[in-house]
Every structure is written in structure tokens, then in C-alpha cells.
Design an enzyme around this catalytic site. Sequence first.
Site, PDB file in Angstrom:
ATOM      1  N   ASN A   1      26.121   9.082  37.802  1.00  0.00           N
ATOM      2  CA  ASN A   1      26.100  10.240  38.700  1.00  0.00           C
ATOM      3  C   ASN A   1      25.721  11.462  37.873  1.00  0.00           C
ATOM      4  OD1 ASN A   1      26.602  12.307  40.457  1.00  0.00           O
ATOM      5  ND2 ASN A   1      28.818  11.979  40.586  1.00  0.00           N
ATOM      6  N   TRP A   2      24.467  11.856  38.012  1.00  0.00           N
ATOM      7  CA  TRP A   2      23.978  12.986  37.200  1.00  0.00           C
ATOM      8  C   TRP A   2      24.543  14.321  37.688  1.00  0.00           C
ATOM      9  CZ3 TRP A   2      18.025  12.372  35.875  1.00  0.00           C
ATOM     10  CH2 TRP A   2      17.794  11.121  35.279  1.00  0.00           C
ATOM     11  N   LYS A   3      25.123  14.315  38.862  1.00  0.00           N
ATOM     12  CA  LYS A   3      25.635  15.552  39.468  1.00  0.00           C
ATOM     13  C   LYS A   3      24.523  16.612  39.503  1.00  0.00           C
ATOM     14  CE  LYS A   3      30.229  14.253  37.999  1.00  0.00           C
ATOM     15  NZ  LYS A   3      31.602  14.649  37.803  1.00  0.00           N
TER      16      LYS A   3
ATOM     17  N   HIS B   1      32.369  11.777  47.292  1.00  0.00           N
ATOM     18  CA  HIS B   1      32.807  12.103  45.928  1.00  0.00           C
ATOM     19  C   HIS B   1      33.841  13.233  46.005  1.00  0.00           C
ATOM     20  CE1 HIS B   1      32.753  13.542  41.803  1.00  0.00           C
ATOM     21  NE2 HIS B   1      32.241  12.370  41.472  1.00  0.00           N
TER      22      HIS B   1
ATOM     23  N   GLU C   1      34.204  15.812  44.375  1.00  0.00           N
ATOM     24  CA  GLU C   1      33.629  17.167  44.289  1.00  0.00           C
ATOM     25  C   GLU C   1      33.065  17.600  45.637  1.00  0.00           C
ATOM     26  OE1 GLU C   1      31.214  16.420  40.820  1.00  0.00           O
ATOM     27  OE2 GLU C   1      33.044  16.291  39.620  1.00  0.00           O
TER      28      GLU C   1
ATOM     29  N   GLU D   1      38.136   6.638  42.009  1.00  0.00           N
ATOM     30  CA  GLU D   1      37.993   7.716  41.034  1.00  0.00           C
ATOM     31  C   GLU D   1      39.186   8.659  41.135  1.00  0.00           C
ATOM     32  OE1 GLU D   1      33.673   8.334  39.769  1.00  0.00           O
ATOM     33  OE2 GLU D   1      34.024   9.601  41.502  1.00  0.00           O
TER      34      GLU D   1
ATOM     35  N   GLY E   1      30.057   9.719  35.137  1.00  0.00           N
ATOM     36  CA  GLY E   1      29.558  11.083  35.251  1.00  0.00           C
ATOM     37  C   GLY E   1      29.004  11.559  33.919  1.00  0.00           C
ATOM     38  N   GLY E   2      29.823  12.320  33.178  1.00  0.00           N
ATOM     39  CA  GLY E   2      29.361  12.967  31.945  1.00  0.00           C
ATOM     40  C   GLY E   2      28.595  12.053  30.997  1.00  0.00           C
TER      41      GLY E   2
HETATM   42  C1  PEP Z   1      32.299  11.228  38.467  1.00  0.00           C
HETATM   43  O1  PEP Z   1      32.277  12.410  38.727  1.00  0.00           O
HETATM   44  O2  PEP Z   1      31.923  10.391  39.324  1.00  0.00           O
HETATM   45  C2  PEP Z   1      32.773  10.830  37.160  1.00  0.00           C
HETATM   46  C3  PEP Z   1      33.258   9.635  37.024  1.00  0.00           C
HETATM   47  O3  PEP Z   1      32.694  11.773  36.170  1.00  0.00           O
HETATM   48  P1  PEP Z   1      33.146  11.598  34.627  1.00  0.00           P
HETATM   49  O4  PEP Z   1      32.638  10.263  34.156  1.00  0.00           O
HETATM   50  O5  PEP Z   1      32.480  12.740  33.922  1.00  0.00           O
HETATM   51  O6  PEP Z   1      34.621  11.664  34.608  1.00  0.00           O
END
Ligand code: PEP
Length: 243
Positions: free
Chosen positions: A8-10, A93, A95, A160, A226-227
Site C-alpha cells: 500500500n503505497w498510500k 483502510h 486511514e 490491521e 505500508g511503509g
Molecule cells: C498499512 O497502512 O496498511 C500498513 C500496514 O502500514 P505500515 O506497514 O506502515 O504499518
Amino acid sequence: MPQVIAGNWKMNGLAAGAEALAGAVRSGADGLSCRLVLCPPFTLLAPVATVLAGSGIGLGGQDCHPEPAGAHTGDISAPMLADVGASHVILGHSERRQDHGESDALVRAKTAAALAAGLVPIVCVGESGAQRQAGAAEEVVGGQLGASLPDGFAGLIAYEPVWAIGTGLTPTAAEIAAMHDFLRNRLVGRFGVGGREIAILYGGSVKPANAGAILALDEVGGALVGGACLQAADFLAIAAAAR
Ligand code: PEP
């Protein structure tokens, strides 16, 4: 079923960097046993689709509108995602739930729209830190799961925990396993045999250092990253730990 590792590049990436990142993932993906999916922002779907063409790597959006078309300024529909070459879409998600006030009912409508467009929805559920501390994690996540999935659901779930996203914190392996077992039971209870075919991904601070332990858990069907997906080497290292 191979595990799914979705990135997930956001809201990150401009064209040049995106093509380089997707190209590096594509080059490093040979021989992996898992299925990869890249979910760049809407503006990068077309160039990333071009880089990934013929690779077998999936392409996902990060949201879609419940309607297929119409007067919804700024929104993107599920048929539009399919049209640009997407195979998947992340829905609900945390967010989106937090920043845009998305309710379970809205996520359910979006999920139905994604299925109607032939996309694989990745429906996210997860409790806050306060909810876990209050002993309400299963109640919250079970409620989200029940209300966010339409009848006839076929797709992926991402568990998540909100407190683990972007924080470097993760639940223990036992906590992840317990929640995945709980979700599996709910899915089988609602969808019968079909509930066994819905893979449950884990998401929340998955990194190369912890991916092996998380992805080794029986009920973990993959990871939503994510990150760590913004560096090809890290994303590929996570994918290399998958089965
Ligand atoms: C996400 O936002 O879906 C996620 C898992 O982020 P991160 O890996 O940065 O915690």
C-alpha cells in the site's frame, strides 16, 4: 493457496520514482512463491500498469466509490480501476475510516461495487489501541467484519490493528494467530465452505525483520505492507519470507 503480499503505497510517489520502484519489484520477483500486488495512488495506476504488464504482479487501487459512475467529484469508481488494469482494491483502510469517516455500511457498498467490477477487494478491519486495552478487540473487529462484507463476498481480508500501523509496534505472534483464528471462524460461520477460501492478511509494521515470524503463522494468508513497500529491497525481502 500462495500467500499474498500487497504493498500500500498510500499517498506517496511521483511518476519517475513509481516506475523505478515498480520496475525494481518486477525485476526481483522471479522465483517468489507468493502473489504480489502493488497499490499505488490513483495517478500512478496507469504508469505502474505499464511497468507490470505481463508480470503476473497484481495492481490495486486504494479506494473506490460505491457507484459505477456519476456526479461524484474527485472520486474513482471500481469500473475505472478495472479499466486502467487494476485487479485489486483496498477498502475500509483505517486511514479512510478515520480521515474520511467511512462507515462499515459504506465499506460494504464499496466492496459490493468492487466485486461487481470483477476486482478482488482487500477489506481492512482492525481495533484501536484503546479498544484492545479495554478487551474489546474481537468485538470491534468482528463487528467491522460482519458489517463491511456483502453477502456473497469473495476476496481478501486484512487484519490491521490501528495501533500497529506505521508505529513499529506489532501484536505478538499469539495475538495475531488468535485474531486470525477468530476471523476465520466468523467467515466460515457466515460463508460456510467459502469462508475457508478467503485469505486473511496481516498488516501493521510488517518489516523484513518480523515478516518471517508473522508469515509462518498458519492462518496468516499474507501481508498488507505500508511503509516497507516503498523500498523495493524491503518489500522483496518480506515477499521472500512468504510461502
Ligand atoms: C498499512 O497502512 O496498511 C500498513 C500496514 O502500514 P505500515 O506497514 O506502515 O504499518
